[in-house]
Design an enzyme around this catalytic site. Sequence first.
Site, PDB file in Angstrom:
ATOM      1  N   HIS A 227     119.927  57.445 -42.316  1.00  0.00           N
ATOM      2  CA  HIS A 227     120.812  57.139 -43.442  1.00  0.00           C
ATOM      3  C   HIS A 227     120.524  58.106 -44.579  1.00  0.00           C
ATOM      4  CE1 HIS A 227     122.540  55.053 -46.897  1.00  0.00           C
ATOM      5  NE2 HIS A 227     123.216  54.290 -46.066  1.00  0.00           N
TER       6      HIS A 227
ATOM      7  N   CYS B   3     127.110  57.891 -44.342  1.00  0.00           N
ATOM      8  CA  CYS B   3     127.423  56.945 -45.417  1.00  0.00           C
ATOM      9  C   CYS B   3     128.249  57.663 -46.477  1.00  0.00           C
ATOM     10  CB  CYS B   3     126.157  56.370 -46.025  1.00  0.00           C
ATOM     11  SG  CYS B   3     126.484  55.228 -47.400  1.00  0.00           S
TER      12      CYS B   3
ATOM     13  N   HIS C 246     129.012  54.180 -42.375  1.00  0.00           N
ATOM     14  CA  HIS C 246     129.074  53.303 -43.541  1.00  0.00           C
ATOM     15  C   HIS C 246     130.227  53.808 -44.393  1.00  0.00           C
ATOM     16  CE1 HIS C 246     124.568  51.904 -43.611  1.00  0.00           C
ATOM     17  NE2 HIS C 246     125.189  51.626 -42.478  1.00  0.00           N
TER      18      HIS C 246
ATOM     19  N   ASP D 193     130.788  49.225 -46.001  1.00  0.00           N
ATOM     20  CA  ASP D 193     129.519  49.206 -46.719  1.00  0.00           C
ATOM     21  C   ASP D 193     129.727  48.736 -48.149  1.00  0.00           C
ATOM     22  OD1 ASP D 193     126.834  49.575 -47.141  1.00  0.00           O
ATOM     23  OD2 ASP D 193     126.992  51.716 -47.498  1.00  0.00           O
ATOM     24  N   HIS D 194     128.973  47.731 -48.516  1.00  0.00           N
ATOM     25  CA  HIS D 194     129.044  47.144 -49.855  1.00  0.00           C
ATOM     26  C   HIS D 194     130.454  46.601 -50.131  1.00  0.00           C
ATOM     27  CE1 HIS D 194     125.379  49.725 -51.313  1.00  0.00           C
ATOM     28  NE2 HIS D 194     125.151  49.039 -50.209  1.00  0.00           N
TER      29      HIS D 194
ATOM     30  N   TYR E  54     126.593  42.829 -50.908  1.00  0.00           N
ATOM     31  CA  TYR E  54     126.926  42.240 -49.611  1.00  0.00           C
ATOM     32  C   TYR E  54     127.610  40.877 -49.733  1.00  0.00           C
ATOM     33  CZ  TYR E  54     124.694  46.188 -47.579  1.00  0.00           C
ATOM     34  OH  TYR E  54     124.405  47.485 -47.225  1.00  0.00           O
TER      35      TYR E  54
END
Length: 397
Positions: free
Chosen positions: A237, A275, A302, A355-356, A372
């Site tokens: 990541h 990401c 992501h 993601d998020h 999250y």
Amino acid sequence: MFSNLEQTFRWYGPSDPVTLTAIRQTGATGIVTALHHLPTGEIWSIEEIEKRKDIIQADGLTWSVVESVNIHESIRIADNRREEYAEKYITTLKNLSQAGIKIVCYNFMPVLDWTRTDIDYRLPNGASALRFHSPAWMAFDLYILEREGAYKEFNDQQQQDAKIYLDSLTAEQKKTLTNNVMAGLPGTKDVLTIDEFKGHLEKYRGIDADQLRKNLAWFLQAIIPEAEKLGIKMCIHPDDPPFPIFGLPRVVSTESDLLGVVNACPSTSNGLTFCTGSLGARADNDLPAMIERLGKHIHFLHLRNVKREANGSFYEADHLGGSSDMYAIMKSVICEQKRREENGRDDIAIPMRPDHGHKLLDDFNYNTYPGYSAIGRLKGLAELRGLEMGIKNTLYQ
């Protein structure tokens, strides 16, 4: 038409307020999780892995990706116990492979694996987002942490901006800022104290970016040959944020960094978690072009967006908004899928997670891990799903 991306959702285990039942209702079929209750560096037993896998399968879902098998600090700083922890890591990989779990995300960020100064940044519509605000970060580093060497890293204007910001805060706001910054321990909600954080920083004294790259290369060369035998795809990541902070080096922030990772130990098992939020915080990262050039190494996606602000600040925007062109990003991903189909690869359905996500509506009633929330990520997944379908139908029908 070739396979769609595998839609996944991150889940923090049985204590996560976002339940597996709720996740299944989002349309996701895969779960991204880890055994966060086990100490970093210790072996994940086959019994613990199977126990978690059974819980997930009982809700009709699949444990698709491990995020993360965290790397012990002994490996990052190359002390005399790194070989011991590398062997434990390999044993964990063997147990995951035995359980049929074949994609493992990890990172090589020193001490904190993400940093935000605000975990409740309110947008004009009332939604809550995560934010990295440079004056706040510098104020913490200079005047709260009082890190040795910080004054050498910030110019006079930055120091002045940081002091102005600090003076605008109440005592309670300073405490909140400290807790926000110190909340980035890998996979937990634990918050470091200032003294604990200084102790972690001291371990990295004398470790610059070149040395950290060497330590990462050592890890890859120790782990990847074993992962390849097991059929496991490791995917690193990027740094979050993608630049040095608190005097700590960051070595997975740019296209050159990512190339360095895959070239340190060439293998189909040595790949990337792409990401778009972490990499997108840097304006010099051309994300669609990076996917075109590095796509064959991407094992996990992501997908999120950030709105870049002045001097390195950014906040997490809508998945289809922000400073990165999510249409162009998704198009590059789909073109990579097409190349994989043409080359006869069996990993066309790359796992993707939204993601998020912002806190929206009922999300405010739950104490979820920062970024999250349930509804915010559901919104992101729905948007990304529709974007993928629209592009594929346009290009290939």
